[in-house]
Structure formats: structure tokens, C-alpha cells
Design an enzyme around this catalytic site. Structure first.
Site, mmCIF file in Angstrom:
data_model
loop_
_atom_site.group_PDB
_atom_site.id
_atom_site.type_symbol
_atom_site.label_atom_id
_atom_site.label_comp_id
_atom_site.label_asym_id
_atom_site.label_seq_id
_atom_site.Cartn_x
_atom_site.Cartn_y
_atom_site.Cartn_z
ATOM 1 N N LYS A 1 9.223 7.900 -4.653
ATOM 2 C CA LYS A 1 9.461 6.709 -3.845
ATOM 3 C C LYS A 1 10.792 6.818 -3.086
ATOM 4 C CE LYS A 1 6.898 3.876 -7.230
ATOM 5 N NZ LYS A 1 6.864 2.576 -7.952
ATOM 6 N N TYR B 1 -1.265 -0.687 -2.761
ATOM 7 C CA TYR B 1 -0.971 -1.683 -3.791
ATOM 8 C C TYR B 1 -1.886 -2.899 -3.673
ATOM 9 C CZ TYR B 1 3.265 0.858 -5.247
ATOM 10 O OH TYR B 1 4.153 1.797 -5.747
ATOM 11 N N ASN C 1 11.759 2.434 -9.543
ATOM 12 C CA ASN C 1 11.474 3.280 -10.705
ATOM 13 C C ASN C 1 11.032 4.685 -10.300
ATOM 14 O OD1 ASN C 1 8.971 2.670 -9.739
ATOM 15 N ND2 ASN C 1 8.321 1.448 -11.506
ATOM 16 N N HIS D 1 5.620 7.061 -8.490
ATOM 17 C CA HIS D 1 4.300 6.476 -8.734
ATOM 18 C C HIS D 1 3.374 7.550 -9.272
ATOM 19 C CE1 HIS D 1 0.464 4.411 -8.096
ATOM 20 N NE2 HIS D 1 0.031 5.567 -7.632
ATOM 21 N N GLU E 1 -6.550 6.879 -4.290
ATOM 22 C CA GLU E 1 -5.203 7.081 -3.756
ATOM 23 C C GLU E 1 -5.064 8.456 -3.085
ATOM 24 O OE1 GLU E 1 -2.701 6.419 -7.151
ATOM 25 O OE2 GLU E 1 -3.159 4.266 -7.204
#
Ligand code: CDP
Ligand code: MG
Length: 152
Positions: free
Chosen positions: A9, A49, A112, A115, A126
Site C-alpha cells: 500500500k 473494497y 497496515n 493487502h 482481485e
């Protein structure tokens, strides 16, 4: 063999952690079959998402995930989906166990770092969102015979 979509990310890219994080997946024995640096658009964020798009916190997630370059990759290995999720640790970096990526590098619920697909259906969906079939590189590394027994 299983495949999982990984995203490093924007926080991982900005913090110059790409190399270290790629190394962790390589060292575990996962094979990279696709990789590219992209900028996620608001449209792609909403697709990726979709399960969270109606949540109160979704707008801040979209701002974060579209806020800088992201490294998108596909990794392959035995039980790759569960193996990657285990390597990531709990969603919130403050709760993720030491030794996991989020536990070692994140002190945030949102930022975080990585993913990973959460199941086989999510992985197929995805991977197709980020990569064309011809961008997935088929290969059997010659080192495989030193990574696991033939019957595993
Ligand atoms: O990524 P993971 O599957 O562990 O968590 P999730 O519950 O599916 O949430 C997706 C992502 O949204 C998380 O990885 C966080 O980056 C973000 N998130 C957030 O910004 N605020 C929350 N309250 C929960 C998650
Ligand atoms: Mg999730």
C-alpha cells in the site's frame, strides 16, 4: 497451488519498505508471478473494497489507498492465500502479533502496509481487477526441489 493478490500500500512505498517486504515473501518460498507499480483510482478502490464501500470509514480508506503509488503483485505457492494472511497478521497493526508484517512495521488500523486476498474467490476476483491473464508469468523455479518434498 494457490495464487493471492498482494498490494504494498502507499504507506509501504512511501516508507521505502518495498524491498524488505518483497524479501519476506521471497524468503518464505512464495513465487512472484506478476508485479507492477500503479496508482489506484477511486473507481478501482471502490471495486477492490466493495465489501467496505458503505462503511463510515471507507472515504478515509479511499483517500489513503489512492494517495500514492502502490505495488500490485501476484504470488503463488502451496496454501498461498492463508500463508500470506498469516504473514500479514491482524488488520490493526497495534494488535498484530510481533513477527508478522503488520506487527513488526505498523502502528495503525488503516496504514497496515500490505493487502492480501482473504479467500479463493477474493483472490480470483482481485487478480482479475489488477492484471490481464497475459501479465501472469508461468514458471516453475528450478529451486523448487530444494524448497519442499515432491509429494507436498
Ligand atoms: O486488510 P484486512 O482484510 O486485514 O482488513 P479489512 O477489515 O478487510 O479492511 C480492509 C482495509 O481497510 C484494512 O486493511 C485497513 O487498511 C482499512 N481499514 C480502515 O481504514 N479502517 C478500519 N476501521 C478498518 C480497516
Ligand atoms: Mg479484508
Amino acid at each position: 497451488m494457490e495464487r493471492s493478490l498482494i498490494l504494498l500500500k502507499p504507506d509501504a512505498v512511501q516508507r521505502r519498505l518495498m524491498g524488505k517486504l518483497i524479501s519476506r515473501f521471497e524468503e518464505k518460498g512464495l513465487n512472484f508471478v506478476a508485479m507492477k507499480l500503479i496508482r489506484i483510482t477511486p473507481e478501482l478502490s471502490k471495486q477492490h473494497y466493495a465489501e467496505h464501500a458503505e462503511k463510515a470509514w471507507y472515504p478515509t480508506l479511499e483517500t489513503f489507498i489512492t494517495g500514492g503509488p502502490v505495488l500490485a503483485a501476484v504470488v503463488e505457492g502451496l496454501d498461498a492465500i492463508q500463508v500470506v494472511r498469516g504473514m500479514l497478521g491482524a488488520t490493526n497493526g497495534l494488535q498484530a502479533a510481533p513477527g508478522t508484517i503488520r506487527g513488526d512495521f505498523s502502528s495503525s488500523r488503516q496504514m497496515n502496509l500490505v493487502h492480501g486476498s482473504d479467500g479463493p474467490d477474493a483472490a480470483s476476483r482481485e487478480i482479475a481487477l489488477y492484471f490481464k491473464p497475459e501479465e501472469l508469468v508461468e514458471d516453475e523455479p528450478t529451486i523448487t526441489k530444494w524448497m519442499r518434498a515432491a509429494d507436498e
